[in-house]
Write an enzyme that holds these catalytic residues in place. Structure first.
Site, mmCIF file in Angstrom:
data_model
loop_
_atom_site.group_PDB
_atom_site.id
_atom_site.type_symbol
_atom_site.label_atom_id
_atom_site.label_comp_id
_atom_site.label_asym_id
_atom_site.label_seq_id
_atom_site.Cartn_x
_atom_site.Cartn_y
_atom_site.Cartn_z
ATOM 1 N N TYR A 47 -6.416 2.619 3.585
ATOM 2 C CA TYR A 47 -5.573 3.777 3.305
ATOM 3 C C TYR A 47 -6.359 5.070 3.434
ATOM 4 O O TYR A 47 -7.599 5.063 3.508
ATOM 5 C CB TYR A 47 -4.933 3.663 1.914
ATOM 6 C CG TYR A 47 -5.855 3.958 0.754
ATOM 7 C CD1 TYR A 47 -6.857 3.063 0.378
ATOM 8 C CD2 TYR A 47 -5.742 5.147 0.024
ATOM 9 C CE1 TYR A 47 -7.705 3.344 -0.692
ATOM 10 C CE2 TYR A 47 -6.592 5.428 -1.043
ATOM 11 C CZ TYR A 47 -7.566 4.522 -1.395
ATOM 12 O OH TYR A 47 -8.414 4.791 -2.435
ATOM 13 N N GLU A 99 -21.139 6.302 -7.239
ATOM 14 C CA GLU A 99 -20.081 7.323 -7.130
ATOM 15 C C GLU A 99 -19.189 7.222 -8.351
ATOM 16 O O GLU A 99 -19.486 6.483 -9.288
ATOM 17 C CB GLU A 99 -19.296 7.114 -5.836
ATOM 18 C CG GLU A 99 -18.612 5.762 -5.747
ATOM 19 C CD GLU A 99 -17.871 5.542 -4.435
ATOM 20 O OE1 GLU A 99 -17.525 6.517 -3.753
ATOM 21 O OE2 GLU A 99 -17.611 4.362 -4.116
ATOM 22 N N LEU A 101 -18.118 5.392 -0.908
ATOM 23 C CA LEU A 101 -17.199 5.856 0.127
ATOM 24 C C LEU A 101 -17.776 7.128 0.762
ATOM 25 O O LEU A 101 -18.194 8.039 0.029
ATOM 26 C CB LEU A 101 -15.835 6.179 -0.503
ATOM 27 C CG LEU A 101 -14.756 6.501 0.525
ATOM 28 C CD1 LEU A 101 -14.245 5.220 1.174
ATOM 29 C CD2 LEU A 101 -13.608 7.246 -0.113
ATOM 30 N N LYS A 118 -12.402 2.108 2.768
ATOM 31 C CA LYS A 118 -11.343 2.614 1.885
ATOM 32 C C LYS A 118 -10.181 1.626 1.913
ATOM 33 O O LYS A 118 -9.185 1.806 2.624
ATOM 34 C CB LYS A 118 -10.912 4.022 2.345
ATOM 35 C CG LYS A 118 -10.178 4.824 1.275
ATOM 36 C CD LYS A 118 -10.159 6.286 1.628
ATOM 37 C CE LYS A 118 -9.246 7.106 0.726
ATOM 38 N NZ LYS A 118 -9.684 7.242 -0.650
HETATM 39 C C1 LIG Z 1 -14.184 5.554 -4.686
HETATM 40 C C2 LIG Z 1 -13.980 6.907 -4.101
HETATM 41 N N1 LIG Z 1 -15.065 7.645 -3.789
HETATM 42 C C3 LIG Z 1 -14.943 8.894 -3.270
HETATM 43 C C4 LIG Z 1 -13.693 9.468 -3.072
HETATM 44 C C5 LIG Z 1 -13.587 10.856 -2.495
HETATM 45 O O1 LIG Z 1 -13.245 10.783 -1.117
HETATM 46 P P1 LIG Z 1 -12.522 11.976 -0.368
HETATM 47 O O2 LIG Z 1 -13.353 13.199 -0.576
HETATM 48 O O3 LIG Z 1 -12.489 11.538 1.055
HETATM 49 O O4 LIG Z 1 -11.158 12.118 -0.981
HETATM 50 C C6 LIG Z 1 -12.539 8.739 -3.382
HETATM 51 C C7 LIG Z 1 -11.219 9.327 -3.165
HETATM 52 O O5 LIG Z 1 -10.216 8.792 -3.528
HETATM 53 C C8 LIG Z 1 -12.690 7.424 -3.897
HETATM 54 O O6 LIG Z 1 -11.620 6.681 -4.220
#
Ligand SMILES: Cc1ncc(COP(=O)(O)O)c(C=O)c1O
Length: 282
Positions: free
Chosen positions: A32, A175, A200, A143
């Site tokens: 997603y 994270e 991520l 993701k």
């Molecule tokens: C586990 C995780 N890390 C980092 C992020 C941040 O990613 P992004 O900046 O692409 O929204 C998300 C966003 O939902 C996430 O679920």
């Protein structure tokens, strides 16, 4: 009414139906993306579509749509919702097939896109967090909708009266349950590196690194030890829907000595300006 896109059709979300045999439903066998739109423009579209295509390829789901196809669907949903500010959710599952772990052959992916009103343009916010052991799988760079470990960690953080779990694996910060992490020490910014596929590769993370460097502050992607959290001057969380948020309390202790979080505020403002100039029309 909220309109969504499902397998080629635009439908009222209450009318949208998928098979109970969909592998997204049965196994969480899906990837997603979440993006935001403002005044009809989308932020970071190419970065999000690059990540979506990479993730589809990582999990061996055939790409169901061209770049132009995604743009067309997102543009149509934005226009149907009269350009109110939205968060847009794209999900692609492997499709519906009799339940078996082995990948099915000749199955069409299920493509779903929905949107929700999004209150962007936040003031600089400060939140409480807790550290928790990162017990997720070894491919957190993908993701995927298989988010139960993240949900359990987020729920544990909320039950402790906090906003987010800052995750630690083998003594190193990874994270948040739904965000990336930055620390500031002596006017130098660091964020956990993408090595080991433990986090991520956040779209916001990458842009915040760029914005920090653009204002002349060093920003290093490296391994960050848990004990560095305890002596950090500032800690930030980043994500597409929340931009950049400061952590003021971690594990019931204050973060830093200067509760105004000067660098965080400066980067929040610089990122807001960058964003305002980069909501691109479709
Ligand atoms: C586990 C995780 N890390 C980092 C992020 C941040 O990613 P992004 O900046 O692409 O929204 C998300 C966003 O939902 C996430 O679920």
């Amino acid at each position: 009414m909220t309109t969504c896109f499902l397998n080629g059709n635009y439908l009222d979300i209450k009318e949208a139906k998928i098979s109970v045999l969909d592998r997204g439903f049965i196994f969480g066998d899906a990837v997603y993306e979440v993006l935001v739109s403002q005044d009809g423009g989308i932020f970071g579209l190419n970065d999000h579509l690059n990540r979506l295509e990479k993730n589809l390829s990582e999990v061996m789901i055939p790409s169901p749509m061209s770049r132009d196809g995604w743009r067309e669907v997102l543009a149509k949903l934005i226009s149907i919702h009269e350009k109110v500010n939205l968060s847009l959710y794209i999900q692609v599952s492997r499709g519906a097939a009799p339940r078996a772990h082995a990948f099915p052959h000749d199955v069409k992916p299920t493509v779903f896109v929905m949107c929700q009103p999004h209150v962007g343009d936040h003031e600089f916010r400060q939140v409480k967090c807790v550290t928790l052991e990162d017990n997720r799988w070894g491919r957190c760079d993908i993701k995927t909708t298989s988010l139960l470990p993240n949900l359990l960690l987020k729920n544990a953080a909320i039950e402790k009266g906090t906003y987010e779990a800052i995750l630690v694996r083998d003594g190193y910060v990874t994270e948040g349950a739904s965000s990336n992490i930055f620390i500031v020490k002596d006017s130098r910014v660091s964020t956990p590196s993408l090595n080991h596929k433990a986090i991520l590769p956040g779209v916001t993370r990458k842009l915040i690194c760029d914005v920090v460097r653009s204002v002349g502050v060093p920003c290093t992607e490296r391994e960050v030890r848990r004990d560095e959290l305890l002596c950090a001057d500032e800690i930030w969380l980043t994500s597409s829907t929340s931009d950049i948020v400061a952590v003021n309390i971690l594990d019931q202790m204050s973060v830093g000595n200067d509760f105004r979080y000067p660098l965080g505020r400066r980067i929040h403002k610089a990122f807001k300006d960058y964003k305002a100039d980069n909501f691109l029309g479709l």
